[in-house]
Design a protein around this motif. Sequence first.
Motif, mmCIF file in Angstrom:
data_model
loop_
_atom_site.group_PDB
_atom_site.id
_atom_site.type_symbol
_atom_site.label_atom_id
_atom_site.label_comp_id
_atom_site.label_asym_id
_atom_site.label_seq_id
_atom_site.Cartn_x
_atom_site.Cartn_y
_atom_site.Cartn_z
ATOM 1 N N UNK A 99 0.835 -1.184 0.000
ATOM 2 C CA UNK A 99 0.000 0.000 0.000
ATOM 3 C C UNK A 99 0.880 1.248 0.000
ATOM 4 N N UNK A 100 1.875 1.267 0.854
ATOM 5 C CA UNK A 100 2.747 2.437 0.948
ATOM 6 C C UNK A 100 3.459 2.702 -0.375
ATOM 7 N N UNK A 101 3.944 1.643 -0.988
ATOM 8 C CA UNK A 101 4.643 1.808 -2.266
ATOM 9 C C UNK A 101 3.735 2.445 -3.314
ATOM 10 N N UNK A 102 2.485 2.008 -3.381
ATOM 11 C CA UNK A 102 1.533 2.554 -4.337
ATOM 12 C C UNK A 102 1.314 4.044 -4.081
ATOM 13 N N UNK A 103 1.179 4.424 -2.821
ATOM 14 C CA UNK A 103 0.968 5.828 -2.462
ATOM 15 C C UNK A 103 2.174 6.670 -2.875
ATOM 16 N N UNK A 104 3.369 6.188 -2.554
ATOM 17 C CA UNK A 104 4.590 6.938 -2.859
ATOM 18 C C UNK A 104 4.854 6.988 -4.366
ATOM 19 N N UNK A 129 2.854 6.793 -6.848
ATOM 20 C CA UNK A 129 1.856 7.529 -7.617
ATOM 21 C C UNK A 129 1.646 8.957 -7.123
ATOM 22 N N UNK A 130 2.457 9.392 -6.164
ATOM 23 C CA UNK A 130 2.369 10.745 -5.622
ATOM 24 C C UNK A 130 0.909 11.103 -5.326
ATOM 25 N N UNK A 131 0.285 10.275 -4.521
ATOM 26 C CA UNK A 131 -1.133 10.397 -4.205
ATOM 27 C C UNK A 131 -1.381 11.561 -3.250
ATOM 28 N N UNK A 132 -2.336 12.412 -3.592
ATOM 29 C CA UNK A 132 -2.761 13.504 -2.717
ATOM 30 C C UNK A 132 -3.808 12.953 -1.757
#
Length: 71
Positions: free
Chosen positions: A1-6, A8-11
């Motif tokens: 989950x963390x990797x996906x957030x980082x 994709x530069x998720x706001x």
Amino acid sequence: MRDWIVQNDIDDQEIYDKLFDVCSSLFKPSSAAQLVVLLSKYQDMGTRSPNPEITLCACLLEISATLEWKD
């Protein structure tokens, strides 16, 4: 989950808003109500967190672990 957030530069605020907008179409009624409560809690925590990515990750993990998706 963390990797996906980082990666994709998720706001975080954008994710909270989008989840709120689609909650009734994605989740069963009791879970949709619970989602609103979770979003409120994590959105507030994210404004005070030194690292909002951690707060967003915790929110998404709690959503995936506790809410029921529609079939």
